[in-house]
Design a protein around this motif. Sequence first.
Motif, mmCIF file in Angstrom:
data_model
loop_
_atom_site.group_PDB
_atom_site.id
_atom_site.type_symbol
_atom_site.label_atom_id
_atom_site.label_comp_id
_atom_site.label_asym_id
_atom_site.label_seq_id
_atom_site.Cartn_x
_atom_site.Cartn_y
_atom_site.Cartn_z
ATOM 1 N N ILE A 119 12.120 -24.719 43.531
ATOM 2 C CA ILE A 119 10.966 -25.503 43.977
ATOM 3 C C ILE A 119 9.859 -25.450 42.931
ATOM 4 O O ILE A 119 9.214 -26.459 42.641
ATOM 5 C CB ILE A 119 10.448 -25.003 45.344
ATOM 6 C CG1 ILE A 119 11.476 -25.298 46.430
ATOM 7 C CG2 ILE A 119 9.113 -25.649 45.693
ATOM 8 C CD1 ILE A 119 11.130 -24.729 47.784
ATOM 9 N N ILE A 120 9.647 -24.285 42.332
ATOM 10 C CA ILE A 120 8.628 -24.142 41.291
ATOM 11 C C ILE A 120 8.984 -25.005 40.091
ATOM 12 O O ILE A 120 8.127 -25.683 39.524
ATOM 13 C CB ILE A 120 8.469 -22.654 40.900
ATOM 14 C CG1 ILE A 120 7.854 -21.875 42.073
ATOM 15 C CG2 ILE A 120 7.622 -22.503 39.645
ATOM 16 C CD1 ILE A 120 7.892 -20.367 41.924
ATOM 17 N N ILE A 127 5.243 -32.988 37.359
ATOM 18 C CA ILE A 127 4.082 -33.280 36.520
ATOM 19 C C ILE A 127 4.522 -33.794 35.157
ATOM 20 O O ILE A 127 4.099 -34.855 34.714
ATOM 21 C CB ILE A 127 3.192 -32.028 36.367
ATOM 22 C CG1 ILE A 127 2.562 -31.683 37.708
ATOM 23 C CG2 ILE A 127 2.121 -32.245 35.303
ATOM 24 C CD1 ILE A 127 1.843 -30.352 37.740
ATOM 25 N N THR A 128 5.389 -33.027 34.489
ATOM 26 C CA THR A 128 5.727 -33.349 33.097
ATOM 27 C C THR A 128 6.707 -34.500 32.940
ATOM 28 O O THR A 128 6.606 -35.261 31.988
ATOM 29 C CB THR A 128 6.313 -32.108 32.392
ATOM 30 O OG1 THR A 128 7.479 -31.678 33.093
ATOM 31 C CG2 THR A 128 5.297 -30.990 32.331
ATOM 32 N N ALA A 129 7.651 -34.623 33.852
ATOM 33 C CA ALA A 129 8.708 -35.622 33.673
ATOM 34 C C ALA A 129 8.602 -36.783 34.653
ATOM 35 O O ALA A 129 9.459 -37.662 34.640
ATOM 36 C CB ALA A 129 10.078 -34.964 33.809
ATOM 37 N N TYR A 130 7.586 -36.787 35.504
ATOM 38 C CA TYR A 130 7.486 -37.855 36.487
ATOM 39 C C TYR A 130 6.088 -38.471 36.496
ATOM 40 O O TYR A 130 5.896 -39.625 36.155
ATOM 41 C CB TYR A 130 7.874 -37.319 37.867
ATOM 42 C CG TYR A 130 7.941 -38.381 38.934
ATOM 43 C CD1 TYR A 130 8.975 -39.304 38.941
ATOM 44 C CD2 TYR A 130 6.970 -38.479 39.910
ATOM 45 C CE1 TYR A 130 9.040 -40.284 39.909
ATOM 46 C CE2 TYR A 130 7.029 -39.460 40.883
ATOM 47 C CZ TYR A 130 8.062 -40.360 40.879
ATOM 48 O OH TYR A 130 8.125 -41.330 41.832
ATOM 49 N N ILE A 131 5.097 -37.673 36.890
ATOM 50 C CA ILE A 131 3.741 -38.218 37.001
ATOM 51 C C ILE A 131 3.206 -38.646 35.640
ATOM 52 O O ILE A 131 2.655 -39.741 35.507
ATOM 53 C CB ILE A 131 2.800 -37.197 37.678
ATOM 54 C CG1 ILE A 131 3.197 -37.030 39.143
ATOM 55 C CG2 ILE A 131 1.348 -37.632 37.565
ATOM 56 C CD1 ILE A 131 2.403 -35.986 39.886
ATOM 57 N N LEU A 132 3.368 -37.808 34.631
ATOM 58 C CA LEU A 132 2.847 -38.144 33.310
ATOM 59 C C LEU A 132 3.487 -39.416 32.738
ATOM 60 O O LEU A 132 2.758 -40.327 32.312
ATOM 61 C CB LEU A 132 3.021 -36.958 32.359
ATOM 62 C CG LEU A 132 2.389 -37.103 30.983
ATOM 63 C CD1 LEU A 132 0.884 -37.274 31.100
ATOM 64 C CD2 LEU A 132 2.714 -35.881 30.132
ATOM 65 N N TYR A 163 -1.543 -34.728 40.861
ATOM 66 C CA TYR A 163 -1.519 -33.564 39.981
ATOM 67 C C TYR A 163 -2.144 -32.355 40.676
ATOM 68 O O TYR A 163 -1.568 -31.268 40.703
ATOM 69 C CB TYR A 163 -2.265 -33.888 38.682
ATOM 70 C CG TYR A 163 -2.411 -32.708 37.761
ATOM 71 C CD1 TYR A 163 -1.362 -32.322 36.937
ATOM 72 C CD2 TYR A 163 -3.592 -31.973 37.729
ATOM 73 C CE1 TYR A 163 -1.493 -31.231 36.091
ATOM 74 C CE2 TYR A 163 -3.725 -30.880 36.894
ATOM 75 C CZ TYR A 163 -2.678 -30.514 36.082
ATOM 76 O OH TYR A 163 -2.806 -29.426 35.258
ATOM 77 N N THR A 164 -3.310 -32.566 41.276
ATOM 78 C CA THR A 164 -4.028 -31.478 41.936
ATOM 79 C C THR A 164 -3.230 -30.898 43.094
ATOM 80 O O THR A 164 -3.121 -29.676 43.240
ATOM 81 C CB THR A 164 -5.404 -31.972 42.436
ATOM 82 O OG1 THR A 164 -6.133 -32.500 41.313
ATOM 83 C CG2 THR A 164 -6.205 -30.862 43.066
ATOM 84 N N ARG A 170 1.844 -25.257 44.255
ATOM 85 C CA ARG A 170 2.582 -24.311 43.412
ATOM 86 C C ARG A 170 1.891 -22.951 43.374
ATOM 87 O O ARG A 170 2.525 -21.914 43.542
ATOM 88 C CB ARG A 170 2.669 -24.911 42.014
ATOM 89 C CG ARG A 170 3.531 -24.154 41.066
ATOM 90 C CD ARG A 170 3.718 -24.985 39.801
ATOM 91 N NE ARG A 170 4.737 -24.370 39.001
ATOM 92 C CZ ARG A 170 4.522 -23.910 37.783
ATOM 93 N NH1 ARG A 170 3.351 -24.031 37.227
ATOM 94 N NH2 ARG A 170 5.494 -23.357 37.113
ATOM 95 N N LYS A 171 0.571 -22.967 43.173
ATOM 96 C CA LYS A 171 -0.171 -21.710 43.046
ATOM 97 C C LYS A 171 -0.396 -21.003 44.375
ATOM 98 O O LYS A 171 -0.398 -19.780 44.433
ATOM 99 C CB LYS A 171 -1.527 -21.964 42.382
ATOM 100 C CG LYS A 171 -1.437 -22.221 40.909
ATOM 101 C CD LYS A 171 -2.802 -22.379 40.292
ATOM 102 C CE LYS A 171 -2.677 -22.604 38.802
ATOM 103 N NZ LYS A 171 -3.991 -22.806 38.170
#
Length: 191
Positions: A119-120, A127-132, A163-164, A170-171
């Motif tokens: 999941i992490i 974030i890196t491979a989808y949203i961006l 993103y937020t 995650r955190k």
Amino acid sequence: MDIEQMQKIWDSQNQQVMYAINEEALYDSIRKKSKSAERRINKVELSLMTINFVVATIVLIDYLKGSGEGLWDLGLSLGIYGTVAFLYIFRNRRKSLEETFDRTMLGELNYAISSTDSIIRISWLMITAYILPIMIFSVSKMIYQGASLNKWLLMMGAFALSYTLIIIERKKMHLPRKRRLEALRDKLEGE
């Protein structure tokens, strides 16, 4: 380890408090955590694949009907179908790894840690491979075709919110859960 699952035993010879683990209750707790982690990752994977497949199909239908934005829609649709394929491969790889865990107490715990770790990884990949990439694609399209201030604000707000939320989840949820599971594993391995 949950304190409720431990039984206090008084050692009358040494006048010290000792603890014994109720192994059956602990194993049940670990199995529940393992099943919960499995349900969570399955839900995330299947939801992401379904949502992306539906969105890609809608965008592709718009392209085929000619009512969309032409090649922009085709590119977006293919990119999103690529995401579905990636998630499918990721899921199959995770499922095959699942079979390597034994179903002992420690094996169940390692499986729960592995599922939480998946999941992490998915949250980071979102974030890196989808949203961006989708943000870059959308901004490029808005620059090329022109867009109103409202559309710019809406799109940037949506990307910032996505993103937020991913970072907070995650955190606040996944990383602490993984740390708790690893701490429990360390205690079990130490005994």
